[in-house]
Design an enzyme around this catalytic site. Structure first.
Site, PDB file in Angstrom:
ATOM      1  N   CYS A 163       0.828  -1.209   0.000  1.00 33.33           N
ATOM      2  CA  CYS A 163       0.000   0.000   0.000  1.00 33.33           C
ATOM      3  C   CYS A 163       0.863   1.260   0.000  1.00 33.33           C
ATOM      4  O   CYS A 163       1.582   1.496  -0.956  1.00 33.33           O
ATOM      5  CB  CYS A 163      -1.010  -0.037   1.142  1.00 33.33           C
ATOM      6  SG  CYS A 163      -2.409   1.055   0.822  1.00 33.33           S
ATOM      7  N   HIS A 219      -3.425  -5.097   0.185  1.00 23.34           N
ATOM      8  CA  HIS A 219      -3.005  -5.455   1.553  1.00 23.34           C
ATOM      9  C   HIS A 219      -2.977  -6.976   1.722  1.00 23.34           C
ATOM     10  O   HIS A 219      -3.880  -7.544   2.350  1.00 23.34           O
ATOM     11  CB  HIS A 219      -3.961  -4.833   2.580  1.00 23.34           C
ATOM     12  CG  HIS A 219      -3.673  -3.401   2.893  1.00 23.34           C
ATOM     13  ND1 HIS A 219      -2.760  -3.016   3.852  1.00 23.34           N
ATOM     14  CD2 HIS A 219      -4.150  -2.250   2.357  1.00 23.34           C
ATOM     15  CE1 HIS A 219      -2.705  -1.687   3.905  1.00 23.34           C
ATOM     16  NE2 HIS A 219      -3.534  -1.205   3.004  1.00 23.34           N
ATOM     17  N   GLU A 269      -1.391  -8.755   3.703  1.00 19.66           N
ATOM     18  CA  GLU A 269      -1.317  -9.216   5.109  1.00 19.66           C
ATOM     19  C   GLU A 269      -2.699  -9.538   5.669  1.00 19.66           C
ATOM     20  O   GLU A 269      -2.812 -10.263   6.649  1.00 19.66           O
ATOM     21  CB  GLU A 269      -0.578  -8.182   5.973  1.00 19.66           C
ATOM     22  CG  GLU A 269      -1.400  -6.981   6.432  1.00 19.66           C
ATOM     23  CD  GLU A 269      -1.600  -5.931   5.338  1.00 19.66           C
ATOM     24  OE1 GLU A 269      -1.090  -6.127   4.211  1.00 19.66           O
ATOM     25  OE2 GLU A 269      -2.278  -4.923   5.615  1.00 19.66           O
TER      26      GLU A 269
END
Ligand code: MN
Length: 254
Positions: free
Chosen positions: A114, A222, A224
């Protein structure tokens, strides 16, 4: 002997009650948890103004992770600030740009998500859209801020992963659907970086270094938030940690 690689994770300035509570450096636990799950020893990095001390920290890292966060100051890419540019954190900009440039010189692994991919592009000489309203008439929505019923792991738009890129070797080439929580994006690609993914409106959604640059990779989404639901997202972190472990083994003994 191979030790678990030490991964530096940058932070962001927080001044919860300006003038009343001390300034803090903070970062989401999610990044620390995911990097730890795949074998990293996480090192949360202070946004020190002492660049010699920052260099000392850098020397001890096997990889650098750049998380999401607030907007970059447009001064970093030579533009004046537009009204649509959001909150910035000059201390964070300075620390992250220095870490990325050092890592690029030495081919130390870098993974960026990001804001991180934007920092990577600027550190390498590129520019950003201060707000995606600047982007194009056919732009799709990229700013899915988490709120009810939206969650950070919601898959909201497609990206096309470019063939013959490092990202394709990790995730597979072709279409993939990702989450999207950004209102800025890459405008001019930095010289030396390669686009590894684009959104369906053409916006750059990922970049990486050239073949000889080692692991230098960033994505605008993202991953994660997707490690439990999408194996490709987890593989991205595993590939970063594996490269960081190799870098450590190959590095001159310290
Ligand atoms: Mn997006």
């Amino acid at each position: 002997m191979s030790l678990q690689p030490v991964i530096g994770i940058t932070t962001q300035t927080l001044e919860a009650v300006p003038g009343e509570l001390p300034r803090c450096w903070v970062m989401s636990q999610r990044y620390v948890d995911v990097l730890t799950q795949v074998g990293a020893i996480p090192w949360v990095i202070p946004l020190t103004r002492d660049m010699a001390m920052l260099r000392e920290i850098y020397e001890r890292l096997d990889g650098v992770f750049l998380p999401g966060g607030v907007d970059m100051d447009p001064q970093q890419y030579g533009e004046s600030r537009m009204p649509a540019c959001g909150v910035t954190d000059p201390d964070r900009d300075r620390v992250e740009v220095a870490l990325v440039r050092w890592a690029m010189e030495e081919r130390k692994p870098v993974l960026a998500v990001c804001r991180g991919v934007q920092v990577l592009n600027v550190a390498a000489g590129g520019t950003l859209y201060q707000d995606l309203a600047e982007w194009c008439d056919a732009a799709i929505k990229h700013d899915y801020w988490p709120n009810e019923p939206r969650q950070r792991q919601d898959l909201v738009h497609e990206v096309l992963v470019e063939p013959q890129t490092q990202l394709a070797s990790i995730m597979g080439e072709g279409r993939s659907t990702v989450n999207s929580m950004h209102h800025q994006g890459i405008k001019r690609l930095a010289p030396g970086l390669v686009v590894n993914a684009r959104a369906s409106d053409g916006l750059i959604e990922g970049v990486e270094g050239q073949v000889d640059d080692g692991f230098l990779l960033g994505v605008q989404w993202h991953p994660e938030e997707l490690v439990e639901s999408i194996p490709e997202a987890r593989r991205l972190f595993e590939a970063f940690i594996s490269s960081s472990a190799s870098y450590q083994i190959d590095a001159v003994p310290r």
